[in-house]
Design a protein around this motif. Sequence first.
Motif, mmCIF file in Angstrom:
data_model
loop_
_atom_site.group_PDB
_atom_site.id
_atom_site.type_symbol
_atom_site.label_atom_id
_atom_site.label_comp_id
_atom_site.label_asym_id
_atom_site.label_seq_id
_atom_site.Cartn_x
_atom_site.Cartn_y
_atom_site.Cartn_z
ATOM 1 N N LYS A 159 8.744 65.105 -9.011
ATOM 2 C CA LYS A 159 9.186 66.288 -9.725
ATOM 3 C C LYS A 159 8.232 66.663 -10.830
ATOM 4 O O LYS A 159 8.064 67.831 -11.165
ATOM 5 C CB LYS A 159 10.580 66.034 -10.308
ATOM 6 C CG LYS A 159 11.113 67.188 -11.144
ATOM 7 C CD LYS A 159 12.426 66.825 -11.769
ATOM 8 C CE LYS A 159 12.909 67.918 -12.704
ATOM 9 N NZ LYS A 159 14.141 67.543 -13.384
ATOM 10 N N ASN A 298 15.848 81.236 -2.948
ATOM 11 C CA ASN A 298 16.820 80.308 -3.519
ATOM 12 C C ASN A 298 16.966 79.126 -2.580
ATOM 13 O O ASN A 298 16.636 79.202 -1.398
ATOM 14 C CB ASN A 298 18.174 80.992 -3.773
ATOM 15 C CG ASN A 298 18.795 81.542 -2.507
ATOM 16 O OD1 ASN A 298 19.377 80.817 -1.712
ATOM 17 N ND2 ASN A 298 18.674 82.859 -2.309
ATOM 18 N N ILE A 299 17.445 78.024 -3.112
ATOM 19 C CA ILE A 299 17.529 76.779 -2.357
ATOM 20 C C ILE A 299 18.497 76.888 -1.189
ATOM 21 O O ILE A 299 18.348 76.200 -0.172
ATOM 22 C CB ILE A 299 17.940 75.613 -3.289
ATOM 23 C CG1 ILE A 299 17.640 74.255 -2.624
ATOM 24 C CG2 ILE A 299 19.393 75.724 -3.697
ATOM 25 C CD1 ILE A 299 16.184 74.001 -2.380
ATOM 26 N N ASN A 342 11.529 76.356 -4.638
ATOM 27 C CA ASN A 342 12.630 76.053 -5.551
ATOM 28 C C ASN A 342 12.469 74.692 -6.215
ATOM 29 O O ASN A 342 12.996 74.480 -7.312
ATOM 30 C CB ASN A 342 13.955 76.135 -4.796
ATOM 31 C CG ASN A 342 14.353 77.565 -4.478
ATOM 32 O OD1 ASN A 342 14.971 78.248 -5.285
ATOM 33 N ND2 ASN A 342 13.988 78.035 -3.297
ATOM 34 N N LEU A 343 11.765 73.762 -5.571
ATOM 35 C CA LEU A 343 11.488 72.494 -6.231
ATOM 36 C C LEU A 343 10.530 72.682 -7.403
ATOM 37 O O LEU A 343 10.580 71.939 -8.384
ATOM 38 C CB LEU A 343 10.906 71.496 -5.239
ATOM 39 C CG LEU A 343 11.893 70.837 -4.274
ATOM 40 C CD1 LEU A 343 11.161 69.928 -3.306
ATOM 41 C CD2 LEU A 343 12.954 70.058 -5.026
ATOM 42 N N ALA A 346 12.844 73.900 -10.204
ATOM 43 C CA ALA A 346 14.106 73.186 -10.427
ATOM 44 C C ALA A 346 14.011 72.335 -11.691
ATOM 45 O O ALA A 346 13.018 71.652 -11.924
ATOM 46 C CB ALA A 346 14.445 72.316 -9.225
ATOM 47 N N THR A 353 20.136 71.118 -3.647
ATOM 48 C CA THR A 353 18.799 70.600 -3.379
ATOM 49 C C THR A 353 18.862 69.391 -2.444
ATOM 50 O O THR A 353 18.063 69.267 -1.502
ATOM 51 C CB THR A 353 18.109 70.215 -4.690
ATOM 52 O OG1 THR A 353 18.065 71.355 -5.554
ATOM 53 C CG2 THR A 353 16.697 69.725 -4.437
#
Length: 618
Positions: A159, A298-299, A342-343, A346, A353
């Motif tokens: 991340k 969007n996820i 989206n990651l 996020a 997710t």
Amino acid sequence: MTNISSNTGRIPKPRTKTFTGCWTCRDRRVKCDDEHPHCRRCRRSGWVCKGYGLRLGWDQTPGGRSHRRQLWPLAPYGDQALSSAAVSALLTELDGCSGDGCAQQRGPFSVFSVLSSSDLNHVASVDRSIPDIVLSQESEETHQSSSDVNTIVSSIGDKESDLASPEPLSDALSTTTATSTSDPSEDLQAGSPEPACQVDHHRITSIDHVADHQKPGNQLLSDYNIRRSNPYTVETDTLLWNYINPIVLPRPETELVHHWVVFLSGNMLLIDTPDNPCRTVFMPLALKGLDASPNESNIHLSIFHAICASSAFSLFHLRQNPRYHSIAMHHDQLALRHLRTNLQRARCLDEPTLAAVLTCITAEAMSGRRSRWRTHVAGCLGLLENQAHGDWIRNPIASRLLQSYLSLSSLCSLRLSGRLMALLDGPSDLRHYLERSHGVTTQLVQFLAQITALAESQTQLSTEELDRFELQLYLNFPCLSNPDAPGSMIVQHALNSFYYATIVYFRRNLRCAPLWDVQDLIEKAIIEIEAVDSLTRDKGGCPYNWASFVVAADCERPDLQDRMLAFFDRKSRHGIQNINVLCEIVQALWNRRAAAGPHVDIQWQEIAREADFDIMLV
């Protein structure tokens, strides 16, 4: 203006037009006496009277508008009696109108404006934009980009890493006819061209807008978030539509969603219960993405496209229709693109997710591709390590997702930390979720994780330590948490087969037992596997494939090998290509052992680590 005849000097009688009379007299352009049901003039002249019924004329130009005079209701003029002279004057005036682009109307009569060719093309294009009314017969092919897909999904792993923007993926369609069909089990390595298969242009481009969120102008009439009304719906249906709030999908996506809900959802789990998360969790999250703006990613859209990709891969393997493979690759690219996008933005890991990662893993299982699955399975572990303390993990939905994901990671020989392993237990009311869904218990998963860790560390354990470990296995024979639940016997047989496979795994990896020493355990496991199929009459779902793979890989006796081949053949009906690939790996292992001779012991881990056989074991 009146014309005076030079011969007689008489004023000619005005020509009148009639809108009554039988169709025979109209065609002959003679006066009809309007006698019903058949006029007297036709009978007297020997003609067949065609009657006075209404006739419909069809325009020969698709999408065009009729140039006939439009019939207007006579209700507003029903009380006004028009003389023949008045009717003639109105028609003469209308006939003399120029085509200035405006419709003309006088009294109960009207004429349309003359449309230019460009106007006709515009009208035709608007009519064709309505889906499912006029479908193009042209087919085109999807050529996948040669960009590295593994580079796209590798951003899942960390991340905190600096994630670059996704590589542009080509969604262009080619009109070249496909000349060959690629092997579905062929590894789709980065940089290799994807198979080009024939696919309907209107069907596959109807979902492009959800991928190109960076193009504000990319808005199609078939956008998911637009609630289109059916022009043929009667007023009595309005209340029904308001209640069910329909979501409009292009036809291929409707078929894919149907396949997921009706077929795959029940085949991916051991017992198909009313709270099947494939329907109650993944589908609501996926359809939620269709309500978003078409210009934003969007996820939830990643979940939707991953579901469509999973269904298309499954249909391709069941029907061998190359069109489904093209659609699957298209949705697979979109799912990865939305997941990566989206990651990047996020702030924390959450249920949508995690669901997106699981659906992408499912698509990999349906496709049977090698190696790429590992990026999804291993990548999310790093994110989860940082979010293991969040309150969201105790949510019932999140708990089920976590148990599925962590057990899957453990069976794929990925090391889990103690903190993540503790999440396998879940809340008290969901502690036994894995039993009915995947045919395994939390204790068995934890045992497998310990065996894998000890085997990979190459730690030399004493005989006493191995005895104590094996004794713990014998003391934890799986027992049902709810023996009175429907399908409990099926679950028990599945747990038993997994249990015997775990003991085989322990003895082969830590005890280093030869093949002949575990054949009795192999046979017991096969009996349990066959009992599950017998109780479900070969119509049941599919639990984790880890147990059946381990049992089949260590089969030495020919009779046991034949029984496992028959098992894999029965399971091919699930439409999960991963099962067929596991069977290929098992047969390759048997062939290598036969070629090496009886004194050479080849472990299945040796062949599974090779690039051509790096397949997900669940």
